[in-house]
Design a protein around this motif. Structure first.
Motif, short mmCIF file in Angstrom:
data_model
loop_
_atom_site.label_atom_id
_atom_site.label_comp_id
_atom_site.label_asym_id
_atom_site.label_seq_id
_atom_site.Cartn_x
_atom_site.Cartn_y
_atom_site.Cartn_z
N LEU A 46 -14.08 -14.65 -40.94
CA LEU A 46 -13.04 -15.63 -40.16
C LEU A 46 -12.01 -15.25 -40.08
CD1 LEU A 46 -15.15 -19.02 -41.59
CD2 LEU A 46 -15.67 -17.65 -38.86
N ASP A 47 -10.94 -14.85 -41.06
CA ASP A 47 -10.06 -14.08 -40.92
C ASP A 47 -9.39 -13.01 -41.66
OD1 ASP A 47 -7.30 -13.67 -40.70
OD2 ASP A 47 -6.66 -15.89 -39.68
N THR A 194 -2.96 -25.06 -42.22
CA THR A 194 -2.50 -25.16 -40.86
C THR A 194 -3.02 -24.51 -39.89
OG1 THR A 194 -0.98 -25.82 -38.82
CG2 THR A 194 -0.85 -24.12 -39.17
N ALA A 195 -3.88 -25.69 -39.09
CA ALA A 195 -4.81 -25.21 -37.88
C ALA A 195 -4.23 -25.10 -36.49
CB ALA A 195 -5.82 -26.07 -37.88
N GLU A 200 -9.83 -22.58 -33.41
CA GLU A 200 -11.60 -22.34 -34.52
C GLU A 200 -12.12 -21.83 -35.49
OE1 GLU A 200 -12.76 -19.62 -30.87
OE2 GLU A 200 -12.24 -20.99 -29.43
N GLU A 201 -11.22 -21.27 -35.93
CA GLU A 201 -11.21 -20.62 -36.96
C GLU A 201 -11.10 -21.72 -37.59
OE1 GLU A 201 -9.46 -19.09 -34.95
OE2 GLU A 201 -9.27 -16.54 -34.59
N SER A 202 -10.03 -21.70 -38.31
CA SER A 202 -9.72 -23.10 -38.85
C SER A 202 -11.68 -23.77 -38.96
CB SER A 202 -8.25 -24.11 -38.99
OG SER A 202 -7.46 -22.76 -39.11
N ALA A 203 -11.35 -24.49 -37.96
CA ALA A 203 -12.86 -25.46 -37.96
C ALA A 203 -13.66 -24.92 -38.36
CB ALA A 203 -12.85 -26.23 -36.30
N ALA A 204 -14.24 -23.80 -38.36
CA ALA A 204 -15.28 -22.57 -38.79
C ALA A 204 -15.61 -22.89 -40.64
CB ALA A 204 -15.63 -21.39 -38.19
N ALA A 205 -14.02 -22.70 -40.54
CA ALA A 205 -13.69 -22.20 -42.15
C ALA A 205 -13.75 -23.74 -42.73
CB ALA A 205 -12.28 -21.92 -42.60
N THR A 206 -13.36 -25.15 -42.41
CA THR A 206 -13.79 -26.28 -42.70
C THR A 206 -15.30 -26.72 -42.94
OG1 THR A 206 -11.14 -27.38 -42.33
CG2 THR A 206 -12.86 -28.32 -42.52
N GLU A 207 -15.81 -26.38 -41.94
CA GLU A 207 -17.09 -26.56 -42.27
C GLU A 207 -18.51 -25.33 -43.49
OE1 GLU A 207 -19.14 -29.04 -40.68
OE2 GLU A 207 -17.08 -29.50 -40.14
N LYS A 208 -17.40 -24.29 -43.18
CA LYS A 208 -18.37 -23.83 -44.01
C LYS A 208 -18.24 -23.76 -46.29
CE LYS A 208 -18.75 -19.02 -42.22
NZ LYS A 208 -20.55 -19.37 -42.32
N PRO A 261 -0.77 -18.23 -39.98
CA PRO A 261 -1.11 -20.75 -40.28
C PRO A 261 -1.28 -21.30 -41.48
CG PRO A 261 -3.32 -19.42 -40.90
CD PRO A 261 -1.95 -17.76 -40.83
N GLY A 262 0.16 -20.99 -41.76
CA GLY A 262 0.24 -22.21 -42.47
C GLY A 262 2.58 -22.10 -43.24
N TYR A 263 2.33 -23.50 -43.61
CA TYR A 263 3.87 -24.18 -43.76
C TYR A 263 4.23 -24.23 -44.95
CZ TYR A 263 3.09 -25.66 -38.60
OH TYR A 263 2.50 -25.14 -37.47
N GLY A 264 5.63 -24.62 -45.38
CA GLY A 264 6.34 -24.30 -46.71
C GLY A 264 7.48 -24.87 -46.36
N ALA A 265 7.68 -26.17 -47.50
CA ALA A 265 9.19 -26.96 -47.12
C ALA A 265 9.66 -27.01 -48.94
CB ALA A 265 9.29 -28.12 -46.27
N VAL A 266 10.70 -27.22 -49.33
CA VAL A 266 11.32 -27.66 -49.86
C VAL A 266 12.62 -28.62 -49.78
CG1 VAL A 266 13.06 -27.08 -52.36
CG2 VAL A 266 11.04 -25.37 -51.32
#
Length: 270
Positions: A46-47, A194-195, A200-208, A261-266
């Motif tokens: 997927l990615d 994050t999506a 689209e790739e994130s939705a497919a990954a979530t389902e798998k 596709p991701g976030y970080g914070a402190v």
């Protein structure tokens, strides 16, 4: 010193993939099973940047830990530790401050089998490993108290973890409960998939992953930011993971080849 005996009989469920073992596979490790590799390869289809994402998250943990240690934090509670991969959090913290004390926590028995690698503390510091689930904050806090002084600031590290806990499972309540046990001056350290950039790739990954029994609760930038409500965000605030204080570490090969596709914070508890 360990929370449980690493030599005790360990029952590992190899019938379905586990995020810690998939993460190990992405990083090129050997502590995973065919079911983990199979799902990992489906995620790569997927990615293909998924292994880069795993390394970017690891690098964020190194940089955030280094920043915290440089700013006087001497206690760390790392939940969702994963299979040991050097340098581990305590090695980064104790390189800056040898008296740093670190408690690791994970729910995968295979991490317990390798806990000794997490316990090689400097003489002036301390490390501990707890076999527990983030969904049981009372057990985590009780175990952490054996090593950490919860009257002094603690950095709560939840790196690449909360996207496996849905809102329905009380993700925000779990974070709030853990932070409520920590004093003023403590920090929350998080990364989260994050999506927002790859819907689209994130939705497919979530389902798998759902079909394999693994929850994936991808959150938007705004939804991720909610975990820091009431905290003072460290500059630059919520940021793409590899763009958070890049000067504190080396870049991960491939991190600039498209959006990660991701976030970080402190954030600091007042």
């Amino acid at each position: 010193m360990t929370g449980q005996d690493p030599t005790a009989a360990i029952e590992i469920d190899t019938s379905r993939p586990h995020p810690a073992r998939m993460y190990d596979w992405y990083l090129g490790g050997k502590d995973n099973y065919p079911v983990d590799e199979e799902m990992g390869r489906q995620m790569l289809a997927l990615d293909p940047r998924v292994p880069v994402m795993a390394r970017v998250n690891r690098a964020f943990m190194h940089r955030a830990t280094r920043w915290l240690a440089q700013h006087g934090v001497r206690q760390f509670l790392d939940i969702g530790t994963g299979i040991p991969t050097e340098p581990n959090l305590h090695q980064v913290a104790q390189e800056v401050a040898p008296d740093s004390r670190v408690v690791y926590c994970d729910n995968d028995p295979i991490v317990l089998a390798h806990a000794a690698a997490l316990l090689r503390s400097t003489p002036g510091g301390a490390t501990e490993y707890l076999q527990a689930d983030v969904r049981d904050p009372a057990a985590i806090i009780a175990g952490a108290r054996r090593v950490l002084d919860l009257d002094r600031p603690v950095a709560l590290s939840l790196v690449a973890l909360l996207h496996f806990v849905s809102d329905e499972d009380g993700a925000h309540e779990l974070v709030d409960r853990l932070l409520s046990e920590l004093p003023s001056g403590s920090y929350l350290v998080m990364t989260h998939a994050t999506a927002d950039f790859t819907p689209e790739e994130s939705a497919a990954a979530t389902e798998k992953l759902k079909a394999a029994g693994v929850t994936l609760a991808l959150r938007s930038r705004e939804e991720f930011g909610r975990f820091f409500d009431g905290l003072e965000l460290v500059e630059p605030g919520v940021e793409i993971v590899h763009k958070w204080h890049p000067e504190l570490g080396d870049p991960v090969p491939g991190q600039d080849d498209g959006v990660i596709p991701g976030y970080g914070a402190v954030g600091r508890k007042a």
